[in-house]
Scaffold this motif. Structure first.
Motif, PDB file in Angstrom:
ATOM      1  N   GLY B 228       0.833  -1.207   0.000  1.00 43.42           N
ATOM      2  CA  GLY B 228       0.000   0.000   0.000  1.00 43.42           C
ATOM      3  C   GLY B 228       0.866   1.255   0.000  1.00 43.42           C
ATOM      4  O   GLY B 228       0.709   2.141  -0.845  1.00 43.42           O
ATOM      5  N   GLU B 229       1.815   1.279   0.913  1.00 42.95           N
ATOM      6  CA  GLU B 229       2.687   2.462   1.048  1.00 42.95           C
ATOM      7  C   GLU B 229       3.453   2.734  -0.247  1.00 42.95           C
ATOM      8  O   GLU B 229       3.609   3.871  -0.665  1.00 42.95           O
ATOM      9  CB  GLU B 229       3.724   2.221   2.146  1.00 42.95           C
ATOM     10  CG  GLU B 229       3.186   2.307   3.566  1.00 42.95           C
ATOM     11  CD  GLU B 229       4.195   1.723   4.562  1.00 42.95           C
ATOM     12  OE1 GLU B 229       3.758   1.491   5.692  1.00 42.95           O
ATOM     13  OE2 GLU B 229       5.370   1.501   4.205  1.00 42.95           O
ATOM     14  N   GLU B 232       0.573   3.081  -3.683  1.00 44.12           N
ATOM     15  CA  GLU B 232      -0.602   3.969  -3.694  1.00 44.12           C
ATOM     16  C   GLU B 232      -0.259   5.313  -4.343  1.00 44.12           C
ATOM     17  O   GLU B 232       0.738   5.947  -4.004  1.00 44.12           O
ATOM     18  CB  GLU B 232      -1.060   4.199  -2.251  1.00 44.12           C
ATOM     19  CG  GLU B 232      -2.450   4.746  -2.154  1.00 44.12           C
ATOM     20  CD  GLU B 232      -2.884   4.899  -0.710  1.00 44.12           C
ATOM     21  OE1 GLU B 232      -4.036   4.611  -0.412  1.00 44.12           O
ATOM     22  OE2 GLU B 232      -2.045   5.315   0.126  1.00 44.12           O
TER      23      GLU B 232
END
Lengths: 457, 307
Positions: B228-229, B232
């Motif tokens: 995600g980090e 995104e």
């Protein structure tokens, strides 16, 4: 233990499914048959049987030794080269277990091969004995001296230290041995001189040997065979037979047996003696008197094995089994050397290094034999280079290291129909397995632990 | 040093320099790598060829010794037999013994883990079923295609029900169905409490399954973090809704334009090729039940789920 078994099964399966192993087994069987079918002996049935046993066995031994070496060298090194080791080394498998498993797997294959070979040799030698039409006397010799297992009693041939020392000083005094010769070389030379002088019996002179009969020697029946084996040497061929009288007495002088024979003064001769003469635990004296004074030349015995008393003990089968056990252990040691070399080097290098090692070891055994004396070292030591001295020193040490391994020659004993005792079999096998193989094991495990098994090529 | 199950992998300042015959430095394959994995996560190790992924994995497995730095598997040195009991490894290539059948391979590996005979048989059956090789269980691995051999490799890596599974290029040589199954299996393994270290060139594979990734280049860490980090795009928003028709789309686009002052991109989402392929094959396998190779199956072996 489960892990060792897993690797053994893996090794066994690999070998059993490999064409090279099938070829080696076929080659062993072919060699055994080839020698049996093509052997040309001395024209006698016992000679033929001896040849079949000796050459078939030796051919099978060398083929299997090459196989053991090849399989041993490849066991770990090929795992590393083909990277199978990456699957094994990440499992909870100790280096010792990998080494042991590999060695046990190869040893199992060798055991099967040597058993097949032994059975073939045994069957072929027996079949040869029953197939050919020959005089009963030859069949008797075959059964009494080849397809049998006999106790062998050697005379007490202890040479006192002072006798050699005296010989040595006289040889130095007359200049035969250089004062600057190395002490061990000079001693060996003097010892040989003493042995040869003891083995020479001058015309008309008598000679006596002492035999201490071991307690374990118990002739089975009065009719059983017992023989005096006489080894004579002659510098000239085709000498006329010499008449001899052999007297057997007990230690307190009681006469036990006397026999008169006429034998050519060259070659190996068997003279039958009654088993009543042989009693376990007794010491007997065997005296030679030369009756025939017409011969001018002295009688010369083999200095290393002049006389033996042979007593019939048991059949050929048991002896063959014990010989196979020792040969199997020797071959498994060859495999152990290969496995260890394979942990240090790639397979071709490991094979090269081990073959060189075996050649040097064989050289060491031959060149340091007491029967071989380096002439230059004794007579003109200044001419011996430092390199030759160092090489000699290394060979002597190596020969001493290998001595327990080669002291017992199972194939020769089998061919000579000499009983191989269980005790000697077990001691030899234990020495091979717990000393030499254990050394290979320790070295192999150490090398394997130090090795990075997944280095890029 | 005792076992520490909450630290599957810890590496500090790992350096590996390959040397030549004379011990002169040749290649610095890993350079000051720090790594820490958490229990039950799927950790991706990414990087181009020669970036040090496989060397790192081999150091973690004790196949190579680090030139400098420390490494621990469950708090133990990687060469410790106790640590090895907890690890399953699928190498880059399968490196299987070609003369053994899959059943013999799994039985041998089970023996090395000291599994009792009945348990070995149970696990072997389940794993063969899982990788779809029950029908080919008695053929030598040497006769297998690369994909089939890979499946045997995967099965052998799981025979001990490991707590840490290290998969080096697990989908290499596999067909898309098997790739999907391996990815599903990886997720299932993590859900059942195992930690997975996955090294791959195939970024889509890593993206599909990994919780965290580390990107290596030239032996050094260039990026690390959760998926995600790292992936995104915080400055873009995507809506998904049933098709509102041409007029509806125009109205929404006008509204977005009015709010953001920029022209929005509007299109229909498409099915990816993998999804489409799986649908076709699934339909085909329903019609044709006779198979000569590996069966398409994805049910994880029950023993891996502690059943």
């Amino acid at each position: 233990m489960n892990r060792v078994i897993a690797i053994s099964i893996l090794t066994f399966r690999a070998a059993w499914r490999s064409r090279a192993v099938h070829s080696a087994l076929a080659l062993v069987c072919a060699a055994v048959f080839a020698f049996a079918l093509t052997a040309r002996g001395d024209g006698t049935l016992p000679g033929l049987a001896k040849l079949i046993i000796e050459y078939s066995f030796k051919a099978a031994f060398w083929i299997l030794a090459m196989f053991a070496l090849w399989a041993g060298c490849g066991a770990v090194s090929e795992d590393i080269r083909r990277r199978h080791i990456q699957l094994l080394a990440v499992k909870p498998l100790r280096c010792s277990e990998l080494w042991l498993g590999r060695w046990l797997g190869i040893s199992t294959i060798i055991a099967i091969a040597i058993a097949i070979c032994g059975i073939l040799v045994g069957v072929l030698a027996t079949v040869a004995g029953n197939t050919y039409a020959c005089p009963k006397s030859e069949t008797d010799v075959l059964n009494d001296h080849v397809l049998t297992a006999r106790w062998r009693i050697l005379p007490d041939e202890h040479i006192p230290h002072h006798e050699v020392a005296q010989c040595l000083s006289s040889l130095k005094a007359d200049g035969t041995i250089s004062e600057r010769a190395l002490p061990e070389d000079a001693w060996l030379y003097a010892l040989q001189k003493v042995k040869w002088s003891r083995a020479t019996v001058l015309k008309g002179v008598s000679k006596e040997w002492t035999f201490a009969i071991p307690k374990s020697v118990r002739p089975r029946a009065p009719n059983d065979g017992a023989w005096l084996k006489i080894r004579l040497r002659s510098p000239t061929r085709d000498r006329e037979p010499t008449s001899m009288e052999w007297t057997f007495t007990s230690l307190n002088g009681k006469p036990l047996h006397t026999l008169s024979v006429s034998l050519p003064p060259d070659g190996v001769h068997y003279v039958k003696i009654p088993t009543s003469v042989i009693k376990g635990g007794d010491t007997i004296l065997v005296r030679l008197s030369q009756v025939d004074n017409s011969q001018n030349e002295p009688l010369m015995f083999d200095p290393y094995a002049p006389l033996e008393i042979l007593v019939s003990r048991s059949g050929f089968g048991g002896n063959l089994a014990r010989a196979l056990l020792i040969v199997g252990c020797q071959l498994s040691l060859v495999a152990a050397v290969g496995v260890t070399a394979g942990t240090a080097f790639s397979m071709p290098v490991a094979v090269f290094v081990t073959v060189c090692g075996f050649l040097v070891s064989s050289g060491a055994v031959f060149f340091t034999s007491e029967k071989v004396v380096n002439y230059a070292k004794v007579h003109d030591p200044e001419k011996v280079s430092a390199y030759a001295r160092s090489a000699s020193w290394v060979l002597h040490k190596l020969s001493r290291l290998l001595d327990p391994l080669i002291r017992l020659d199972p194939v020769q004993l089998l061919v000579d129909g000499i009983h191989i005792p269980w005790s000697a079999t077990i001691v030899t096998c234990v020495v091979i397995l717990t000393t030499y193989t254990a050394l290979c094991f320790v070295a192999g495990v150490y090398l394997l632990k130090k090795k990075e098994v997944a280095l890029p090529e | 040093m005792g076992e520490s199950l909450d630290k599957p992998v810890t590496a500090r300042g790992l350096v590996k320099i390959f040397t030549d015959f004379w011990n002169r430095p040749k290649v610095r394959a890993v350079d000051g790598l720090d790594l820490e994995m958490r229990p039950c996560e799927i950790f991706g190790l990414l990087g181009p060829n020669g970036s040090g992924k496989s060397t790192t994995i081999k150091i973690l497995l004790g196949l190579l010794r680090p030139t400098a730095g420390e490494v621990a598997i469950f708090g133990l040195p990687p060469t410790d037999v106790r640590a090895k009991r907890l690890v399953g490894y699928l190498p880059e290539e399968s490196y299987l013994y070609p003369y053994l059948t899959p059943r013999e391979t799994l039985d041998m590996m089970g023996r090395i883990f000291n599994l009792p005979s009945a348990e070995r048989k149970r696990r072997t059956d389940q794993l063969l079923e899982m990788v779809g090789l029950t029908a080919a269980a008695h053929r030598p691995v040497g006769e297998f295609s690369k994909g089939m051999a890979r499946r045997v490799g995967l099965a052998q890596a799981l025979i001990n029900n490991p707590s840490l599974v290290i998969l080096d290029e697990p989908t290499s040589g596999l067909d898309p169905i098997a790739c999907r199954h391996v990815k599903d299996l990886t997720v299932t393994l993590a859900k059942s409490g195992k930690t997975v270290l996955l090294s791959s060139h195939l970024l889509a594979d890593v993206e599909d399954v990994c919780d965290r990734v580390t990107i290596l280049f030239n032996g050094r860490v260039r990026a690390r973090g959760s998926m995600g980090e790292l992936l995104e795009k915080r400055n873009i928003v995507r809506f998904a809704a049933p098709d509102p028709g041409t007029e509806g789309v125009a109205k929404i686009a006008a509204l977005v334009r009015e709010i953001s002052g920029k022209e929005p991109e509007v299109d229909h989402p498409s099915m990816d090729l993998e999804e489409f392929f799986l649908e076709v094959i699934s339909e085909a396998s329903r019609q044709d039940e006779t198979l000569s190779g590996a069966a398409p199956t994805c049910t994880p072996a029950p023993f891996l789920l502690n059943e």
